[in-house]
Design an enzyme around this catalytic site. Structure first.
Site, PDB file in Angstrom:
ATOM      1  N   ASN A  16      90.109  28.434 -75.794  1.00 47.47           N
ATOM      2  CA  ASN A  16      89.144  28.902 -74.791  1.00 47.47           C
ATOM      3  C   ASN A  16      88.993  30.415 -74.840  1.00 47.47           C
ATOM      4  OD1 ASN A  16      89.109  26.243 -74.121  1.00 47.47           O
ATOM      5  ND2 ASN A  16      90.351  26.455 -72.281  1.00 47.47           N
ATOM      6  N   CYS A  46      78.882  48.816 -86.759  1.00 52.18           N
ATOM      7  CA  CYS A  46      79.922  49.856 -86.826  1.00 52.18           C
ATOM      8  C   CYS A  46      81.252  49.386 -86.225  1.00 52.18           C
ATOM      9  CB  CYS A  46      79.463  51.138 -86.143  1.00 52.18           C
ATOM     10  SG  CYS A  46      79.439  51.052 -84.339  1.00 52.18           S
ATOM     11  N   GLY A  63      93.231  18.831 -72.871  1.00 56.87           N
ATOM     12  CA  GLY A  63      91.807  19.096 -72.639  1.00 56.87           C
ATOM     13  C   GLY A  63      91.052  19.552 -73.864  1.00 56.87           C
ATOM     14  N   THR A  64      91.425  19.014 -75.005  1.00 53.38           N
ATOM     15  CA  THR A  64      90.659  19.335 -76.228  1.00 53.38           C
ATOM     16  C   THR A  64      90.331  18.054 -76.978  1.00 53.38           C
ATOM     17  OG1 THR A  64      90.660  20.492 -78.363  1.00 53.38           O
ATOM     18  CG2 THR A  64      92.825  19.891 -77.469  1.00 53.38           C
ATOM     19  N   HIS A  90      90.061  31.621 -80.508  1.00 54.58           N
ATOM     20  CA  HIS A  90      88.606  31.746 -80.689  1.00 54.58           C
ATOM     21  C   HIS A  90      88.027  32.969 -79.983  1.00 54.58           C
ATOM     22  CE1 HIS A  90      88.377  27.147 -81.665  1.00 54.58           C
ATOM     23  NE2 HIS A  90      88.836  27.859 -82.674  1.00 54.58           N
ATOM     24  N   GLU A 133      90.203  11.277 -71.526  1.00 58.96           N
ATOM     25  CA  GLU A 133      89.931  10.107 -72.372  1.00 58.96           C
ATOM     26  C   GLU A 133      90.693  10.219 -73.689  1.00 58.96           C
ATOM     27  OE1 GLU A 133      85.666  10.524 -72.648  1.00 58.96           O
ATOM     28  OE2 GLU A 133      85.841  11.654 -74.519  1.00 58.96           O
TER      29      GLU A 133
HETATM   30  C1  BJW Z   1      89.483  17.037 -69.846  1.00 58.07           C
HETATM   31  C2  BJW Z   1      88.998  17.339 -68.599  1.00 58.07           C
HETATM   32  C3  BJW Z   1      89.935  17.511 -67.607  1.00 58.07           C
HETATM   33  C4  BJW Z   1      87.319  17.165 -69.852  1.00 58.07           C
HETATM   34  N1  BJW Z   1      91.232  17.377 -67.897  1.00 58.07           N
HETATM   35  N2  BJW Z   1      90.772  16.915 -70.120  1.00 58.07           N
HETATM   36  C5  BJW Z   1      84.473  19.564 -92.144  1.00 58.07           C
HETATM   37  C6  BJW Z   1      85.766  19.068 -91.968  1.00 58.07           C
HETATM   38  C7  BJW Z   1      86.781  19.852 -91.427  1.00 58.07           C
HETATM   39  C8  BJW Z   1      86.522  21.164 -91.041  1.00 58.07           C
HETATM   40  C9  BJW Z   1      85.257  21.649 -91.203  1.00 58.07           C
HETATM   41  C10 BJW Z   1      84.257  20.862 -91.753  1.00 58.07           C
HETATM   42  N3  BJW Z   1      83.116  21.599 -91.788  1.00 58.07           N
HETATM   43  C11 BJW Z   1      83.386  22.830 -91.267  1.00 58.07           C
HETATM   44  C12 BJW Z   1      84.690  22.875 -90.925  1.00 58.07           C
HETATM   45  C13 BJW Z   1      85.399  24.014 -90.304  1.00 58.07           C
HETATM   46  C14 BJW Z   1      85.016  24.178 -88.862  1.00 58.07           C
HETATM   47  C15 BJW Z   1      85.260  22.862 -88.105  1.00 58.07           C
HETATM   48  O1  BJW Z   1      86.364  22.530 -87.751  1.00 58.07           O
HETATM   49  N4  BJW Z   1      84.207  22.095 -87.845  1.00 58.07           N
HETATM   50  C16 BJW Z   1      84.359  20.793 -87.193  1.00 58.07           C
HETATM   51  C17 BJW Z   1      83.319  20.667 -86.094  1.00 58.07           C
HETATM   52  C18 BJW Z   1      84.246  19.737 -88.227  1.00 58.07           C
HETATM   53  N5  BJW Z   1      85.857  25.229 -88.338  1.00 58.07           N
HETATM   54  C19 BJW Z   1      85.542  26.522 -88.468  1.00 58.07           C
HETATM   55  O2  BJW Z   1      84.504  26.891 -88.989  1.00 58.07           O
HETATM   56  C20 BJW Z   1      86.572  27.522 -87.979  1.00 58.07           C
HETATM   57  N6  BJW Z   1      86.826  28.495 -88.983  1.00 58.07           N
HETATM   58  C21 BJW Z   1      87.327  28.166 -90.168  1.00 58.07           C
HETATM   59  O3  BJW Z   1      87.609  27.021 -90.459  1.00 58.07           O
HETATM   60  O4  BJW Z   1      87.516  29.253 -90.993  1.00 58.07           O
HETATM   61  C22 BJW Z   1      87.761  28.974 -92.370  1.00 58.07           C
HETATM   62  C23 BJW Z   1      86.432  28.991 -93.054  1.00 58.07           C
HETATM   63  C24 BJW Z   1      85.845  30.202 -93.366  1.00 58.07           C
HETATM   64  C25 BJW Z   1      84.634  30.220 -94.060  1.00 58.07           C
HETATM   65  C26 BJW Z   1      83.992  29.023 -94.379  1.00 58.07           C
HETATM   66  C27 BJW Z   1      84.566  27.803 -93.992  1.00 58.07           C
HETATM   67  C28 BJW Z   1      85.809  27.796 -93.335  1.00 58.07           C
HETATM   68  C29 BJW Z   1      86.067  28.277 -86.768  1.00 58.07           C
HETATM   69  C30 BJW Z   1      85.874  27.377 -85.589  1.00 58.07           C
HETATM   70  C31 BJW Z   1      85.305  28.176 -84.414  1.00 58.07           C
HETATM   71  C32 BJW Z   1      84.952  27.287 -83.230  1.00 58.07           C
HETATM   72  N7  BJW Z   1      84.242  28.068 -82.294  1.00 58.07           N
HETATM   73  C33 BJW Z   1      83.869  27.463 -80.996  1.00 58.07           C
HETATM   74  C34 BJW Z   1      82.990  28.478 -80.242  1.00 58.07           C
HETATM   75  C35 BJW Z   1      83.863  29.620 -79.731  1.00 58.07           C
HETATM   76  C36 BJW Z   1      83.081  30.619 -79.007  1.00 58.07           C
HETATM   77  C37 BJW Z   1      82.429  30.097 -77.756  1.00 58.07           C
HETATM   78  O5  BJW Z   1      83.100  29.511 -76.876  1.00 58.07           O
HETATM   79  O6  BJW Z   1      81.231  30.256 -77.631  1.00 58.07           O
HETATM   80  O7  BJW Z   1      85.046  27.144 -80.260  1.00 58.07           O
HETATM   81  S1  BJW Z   1      83.034  25.890 -81.149  1.00 58.07           S
HETATM   82  C38 BJW Z   1      83.789  25.157 -79.727  1.00 58.07           C
HETATM   83  O8  BJW Z   1      84.658  24.046 -80.110  1.00 58.07           O
HETATM   84  C39 BJW Z   1      84.723  26.246 -79.169  1.00 58.07           C
HETATM   85  C40 BJW Z   1      85.930  25.438 -78.771  1.00 58.07           C
HETATM   86  O9  BJW Z   1      87.066  26.274 -78.657  1.00 58.07           O
HETATM   87  C41 BJW Z   1      86.012  24.412 -79.865  1.00 58.07           C
HETATM   88  C42 BJW Z   1      86.831  23.193 -79.506  1.00 58.07           C
HETATM   89  O10 BJW Z   1      86.261  22.489 -78.445  1.00 58.07           O
HETATM   90  P1  BJW Z   1      87.202  21.868 -77.316  1.00 58.07           P
HETATM   91  O11 BJW Z   1      87.880  22.935 -76.574  1.00 58.07           O
HETATM   92  O12 BJW Z   1      88.045  20.817 -77.895  1.00 58.07           O
HETATM   93  O13 BJW Z   1      86.094  21.272 -76.318  1.00 58.07           O
HETATM   94  P2  BJW Z   1      85.382  19.825 -76.329  1.00 58.07           P
HETATM   95  O14 BJW Z   1      84.209  19.922 -75.443  1.00 58.07           O
HETATM   96  O15 BJW Z   1      85.151  19.327 -77.695  1.00 58.07           O
HETATM   97  O16 BJW Z   1      86.476  18.849 -75.684  1.00 58.07           O
HETATM   98  C43 BJW Z   1      86.845  18.926 -74.317  1.00 58.07           C
HETATM   99  C44 BJW Z   1      87.889  17.856 -74.072  1.00 58.07           C
HETATM  100  O17 BJW Z   1      88.355  17.982 -72.746  1.00 58.07           O
HETATM  101  C45 BJW Z   1      87.350  16.433 -74.223  1.00 58.07           C
HETATM  102  O18 BJW Z   1      88.254  15.691 -75.037  1.00 58.07           O
HETATM  103  C46 BJW Z   1      87.336  15.891 -72.786  1.00 58.07           C
HETATM  104  O19 BJW Z   1      87.629  14.497 -72.724  1.00 58.07           O
HETATM  105  C47 BJW Z   1      88.440  16.705 -72.163  1.00 58.07           C
HETATM  106  N8  BJW Z   1      88.347  16.927 -70.725  1.00 58.07           N
HETATM  107  N9  BJW Z   1      87.575  17.383 -68.696  1.00 58.07           N
HETATM  108  C48 BJW Z   1      91.580  17.076 -69.195  1.00 58.07           C
HETATM  109  N10 BJW Z   1      89.536  17.779 -66.333  1.00 58.07           N
HETATM  110 ZN    ZN Z   2      77.382  50.351 -83.745  1.00 60.95          ZN
END
Ligand code: BJW
Ligand code: ZN
Length: 248
Positions: free
Chosen positions: A100, A128, A188-189, A117, A216
């Protein structure tokens, strides 16, 4: 609610690591990324959270971030964040690894927090590298993407987009915390975004007891030793109570 095996693990654990995602902040009012309450109905996060989208349409990407900056500035940590901050006081070795960007763990009082992140409270110029606080760029909140006062370059939020590398220090520290953890929590991920999603598996391969807390089941559930279904804001305070009893 918690198995005897889990309670014994909690009593004997020396090192705990906790991976958190958007779900832990949901009860504070921060929308999650995926699922029905997904953050932005018009676009998927994959379509906005990448550098190409930013260069092609900085105003659109900024609209999304202004909206979220406003939400985050107006909300508070919830009982889940506070319970984790209290748990940290009970263990010598306790780390929160968060995906987060909302700063709510620190605001709740957690000390060891690795932000994988980035953080929405910081921004920087893509030309710059100069950093700007939210207050410094607030005056440009007029539908235009903010520009750097020094070089007029585009300013972006200091967050990690798809295809970008995670901050090296935070990643290294998170990997170490996962490897030494006796108990690893995934809370929560959806655990689908890598490399963060590899941490539970890294921890388990090194012998950690893997516990998932989520409303879930996820892809991780089958690998977890313990899956606790429910809201983290309700479960974590109960867990804190159970741990406190274990130590009496
Ligand atoms: C509850 C609840 C309650 C609800 N109690 N629970 C193919 C295969 C494998 C990997 C890749 C691929 N193609 C590309 C990739 C790499 C890619 C990736 O993983 N993609 C996948 C989608 C497949 N990853 C990257 O690109 C990362 N970098 C990287 O790999 O670098 C190496 C590289 C370099 C150059 C080229 C290629 C690779 C970077 C990833 C960056 C993610 N960024 C974001 C945005 C951040 C900024 C912003 O916030 O604006 O991060 S995307 C978004 O997803 C955000 C989150 O941190 C991240 C994860 O989401 P999260 O937190 O899990 O949220 P949800 O909504 O998915 O889930 C919420 C959960 O809570 C649910 O399960 C609910 O049930 C639950 N919940 N209420 C408990 N009350
Ligand atoms: Zn600048």
């Amino acid at each position: 609610m918690f198995s005897e095996r889990f309670l014994t693990k909690l009593r004997n654990a020396r090192s705990i690591a906790v991976l958190t995602g958007a779900g832990i902040s949901a009860e504070s009012g921060v929308p999650t990324f995926r699922g029905d309450d997904g953050i932005w109905k018009k676009f998927k996060s994959e379509e906005l959270a990448n550098f190409d989208a930013f260069i092609q349409n900085p105003e659109l990407v900024w609209e999304w971030y202004w909206h979220r900056k406003q939400i985050i500035a107006s909300i508070r940590p919830n009982p889940g964040h506070y319970a984790l901050a209290e748990m940290e006081k009970l263990y010598n070795c306790f780390a929160i690894i968060t995906q987060n960007i909302d700063n709510l763990h620190r605001r709740a009082g957690s000390k060891t927090v690795y932000e994988l992140h980035g953080n929405i409270e910081r921004n920087y110029c893509i030309a710059c590298g100069k950093y700007f606080s939210n207050e410094e760029i607030l005056q440009s909140q007029d539908k235009k993407a903010p520009r750097c006062v020094t070089c007029n370059g585009l300013v972006r939020p200091d967050v990690v987009w798809f295809g970008e590398l995670l901050p090296q220090d935070a990643w290294n520290a998170s990997e170490r915390a996962a490897k030494r953890a006796d108990i690893f929590f995934s809370i929560g991920t959806s655990a689908i975004v890598y490399p963060a999603a590899s941490l539970p598996e890294i921890a388990k391969n090194e012998g950690a007891y893997l516990v998932e807390i989520n409303v879930e089941a996820t892809e991780l559930s089958l690998k977890a030793d313990e899956v606790i279904l429910g809201k983290s804001g309700e479960i974590l305070p109960k867990l804190l109570e159970a741990i406190t009893l274990q130590f009496q």
